[in-house]
Design a protein around this motif. Structure first.
Motif: not given
Length: 156
Positions: A1-15
Motif C-alpha cells: 500500500m501506498n503511504l498516500n492512500a493510507t494517509l488518505l484513508a486515515q484522513i477520511v476515517v478521522f473526518l
C-alpha cells in the motif's frame, strides 16, 4: 500500500469520526455540561440569596431582641414605679390608721381620766361626809344635804 492512500484513508476515517462525534456525541456532552454549569450557577445564586436572607433575618431578630429588651426594661421600670407607689400608699394608709388609733386612744384615755376624776370626787365626797359625820358625831343624811355635797364635788 501506498503511504498516500493510507494517509488518505486515515484522513477520511478521522473526518467521519469527527463528523460522528460532532453530530451525535458532542451535543449531549455539551448539553450536560451546560446543564451542570446552570445548576452550579443556580446553586450559587440560591446560596447568595440564602446568605442575604439569613443576614436580613439576623438583622430582624436583633431588632426584635432589642425591641423586646426595651419593652422588658420599660415594663420592669413601670412595675417598680407601681410597687413604689403601692408601698407609699400603704405607708400613707398605715400612718393615717396609726393617727386614728392614737386619736382614739387619746380620746379613750381622756374619757377614762374624766371617769376616774368623777369616781374620785364621789369617793372624796363620801369620805368628807363620813369625816364630818364622825366629827359631828351624828348622822348626816345625804339626800338632805345633796346641795351641799354637789357644791363640794364641784370644788374638788
Amino acid at each position: 500500500m501506498n503511504l498516500n492512500a493510507t494517509l488518505l484513508a486515515q484522513i477520511v476515517v478521522f473526518l467521519i469520526l469527527w463528523w460522528f462525534t460532532m453530530k451525535f456525541v458532542w451535543p449531549p456532552i455539551t448539553k450536560a455540561l451546560d446543564e451542570r454549569a446552570k445548576k452550579i450557577a443556580d446553586g450559587l445564586a440560591a446560596a447568595d440569596k440564602a446568605k442575604l436572607e439569613l443576614s436580613a433575618a439576623n438583622k430582624r431578630v436583633e431588632e426584635q431582641l432589642a425591641q423586646t429588651r426595651e419593652e422588658a426594661t420599660k415594663r420592669i421600670a413601670d412595675a417598680e414605679k407601681r410597687a413604689q407607689s403601692i408601698v407609699e400608699e400603704a405607708k400613707k394608709r398605715a400612718d393615717e390608721e396609726a393617727a386614728k388609733i392614737i386619736a382614739q386612744a387619746k380620746a379613750e384615755a381622756e374619757q377614762q381620766m374624766i371617769q376616774a376624776r368623777e369616781a374620785l370626787r364621789e369617793q372624796v365626797a363620801t369620805l368628807a361626809v363620813k369625816g364630818a359625820e364622825q366629827i359631828l358625831r351624828r348622822e348626816v343624811n345625804a339626800s338632805v344635804h345633796a346641795d351641799l355635797l354637789n357644791r363640794l364635788k364641784t370644788e374638788l
